[in-house]
Write an enzyme that holds these catalytic residues in place. Structure first.
Site, mmCIF file in Angstrom:
data_model
loop_
_atom_site.group_PDB
_atom_site.id
_atom_site.type_symbol
_atom_site.label_atom_id
_atom_site.label_comp_id
_atom_site.label_asym_id
_atom_site.label_seq_id
_atom_site.Cartn_x
_atom_site.Cartn_y
_atom_site.Cartn_z
ATOM 1 N N CYS A 58 4.603 48.500 21.950
ATOM 2 C CA CYS A 58 5.718 47.581 22.188
ATOM 3 C C CYS A 58 6.255 47.042 20.868
ATOM 4 O O CYS A 58 5.693 46.105 20.292
ATOM 5 C CB CYS A 58 5.255 46.443 23.103
ATOM 6 S SG CYS A 58 6.548 45.250 23.441
ATOM 7 N N CYS A 60 7.303 43.389 20.962
ATOM 8 C CA CYS A 60 6.187 42.425 20.938
ATOM 9 C C CYS A 60 5.564 42.337 19.546
ATOM 10 O O CYS A 60 5.243 41.256 19.071
ATOM 11 C CB CYS A 60 5.069 42.840 21.894
ATOM 12 S SG CYS A 60 5.607 43.505 23.452
ATOM 13 N N ASP A 61 5.359 43.475 18.913
ATOM 14 C CA ASP A 61 4.501 43.501 17.717
ATOM 15 C C ASP A 61 5.217 43.846 16.413
ATOM 16 O O ASP A 61 4.611 43.750 15.340
ATOM 17 C CB ASP A 61 3.357 44.511 17.932
ATOM 18 C CG ASP A 61 2.480 44.113 19.126
ATOM 19 O OD1 ASP A 61 2.316 42.901 19.343
ATOM 20 O OD2 ASP A 61 1.979 45.004 19.828
#
Ligand code: NDP
Length: 304
Positions: free
Chosen positions: A134, A137-138
């Site tokens: 992701c 997300c990261d």
């Protein structure tokens, strides 16, 4: 046989949010957590983009909080995997862990989707330490660093473009000699000077040390020095158990009505990534869980 008004399958943001709303509406929902209690978020390191957490929150803590919040309003959270359903009769019959059965007047499917991984042992070893599925997300953790993305579809291109806005350099590793992403996406990728597309390359091993990923070795022998390795090879909706019971699209996602969570079966609703292949974010899943609880309540009150 035990009967419940509202049975929720899945324990990610969609399932728990549905449980909070259904609980507050007095439906005393029962939620089965499934094989991965807390869902996909528990596999990411830190959630930084969920509104209301200015300092970020670990996915596991967030899911524990949601579980407690659902419990506070009367939802019963049970461990157990739904292994079969019969939606051809009402009340619906749900089998848990292959043996127990329970009847439900309504069902909310919130089983999510799992990111596909390459299946390399080194990929598993560095999960959350440089390996991620992701970018949204990261990606932030790799500001001004070099990273690699694997895949040649729209997901991989989207991840590469997102990361190009943050990172110094992005390698896009494509196993064939073409991208299968849409033309627009392809053009954006080729026009981005930070992205280098490596066609015809297969990832052989993720390299790293105790601090995390340090590189990627391709089957050609070439080593890319990167600190982040992102999977963009698609998602698998977790709908196997619902096949033949509700309508699924050609990729296996549950089909819901426009702007609604209603599936092809009256009284069965779907929320979150299992019914959404486009956004797949914790916040959009939570929002869909809220809608599913409302739709469910209206159905049980005979107002739909
Ligand atoms: P796709 O199935 O479209 O693409 C998967 C990609 O990953 C392919 O290039 C495939 O390679 C590659 N791949 C699969 N397995 C491996 C492997 N083991 N090793 C290396 N490469 C591998 O999945 P997407 O998630 O990209 O897209 C799913 C759907 O969602 C599509 O319909 C897409 O259009 C849509 N989508 C739309 C977006 C948008 O419009 N913004 C964003 C994201 C998705 P190969 O080609 O060789 O099979």
């Amino acid at each position: 046989m035990e009967t419940t008004k509202c049975l929720i399958v899945g324990s990610g943001p969609a399932g728990f949010t549905a449980a909070i709303y259904a609980g507050r509406a007095g439906l005393s929902p029962i939620l089965y957590e499934g094989l991965v209690p807390g869902g996909q978020l528990t596999t990411t390191s830190e959630v930084e983009n969920f509104p209301g957490y200015p300092d970020g929150v670990s996915g596991t803590v967030m899911m524990d909080d949601l579980r407690r919040q659902a419990g506070r309003f009367g939802a019963e959270v049970r461990s157990g995997e739904v292994t079969a359903v019969d939606f051809s009769r009402t009340p619906f019959v749900i089998t848990v862990d292959g043996s127990q059965t329970i009847e439900a007047q309504s069902v909310i499917i919130a089983t999510g989707a799992t990111a596909r991984y390459l299946g390399l042992p080194s990929e598993r070893k560095f999960m959350g330490m440089g390996v991620s599925a992701c970018a949204v997300c990261d990606g932030f953790f790799y500001r001004d660093r070099d990273v690699a993305v694997v895949g040649g579809g729209d997901s991989a291109c989207e991840e590469a473009l997102y990361l190009a806005g943050i990172c110094r350099k992005v390698y896009l590793i494509v196993r064939k000699d073409f991208l299968r992403a849409s033309d627009t996406m392809q053009r954006r990728v080729f026009d981005n000077p930070k992205i280098e597309v490596l066609f015809g390359h297969v990832t052989e091993e993720i390299l790293g040390d105790e601090n995390g990923v340090t590189g990627v070795r391709l089957a050609s022998g070439r080593v890319l020095e990167v600190e982040g390795f992102f999977l963009g090879i698609g998602h698998e909706p977790r709908t196997e158990v619902f096949r033949g019971q509700v309508e699924l699209d050609d990729q296996g996602y549950v089909v819901v009505g426009a702007g609604s969570t209603q599936t092809s079966v009256r009284g069965v609703f779907a929320a979150g990534d299992v019914a959404d292949k486009v956004y797949q974010q914790a916040i959009t899943a939570a929002a869909a869980g809220c809608k599913a609880a409302f739709d469910c309540e209206r159905f049980l009150n005979g107002e739909d």
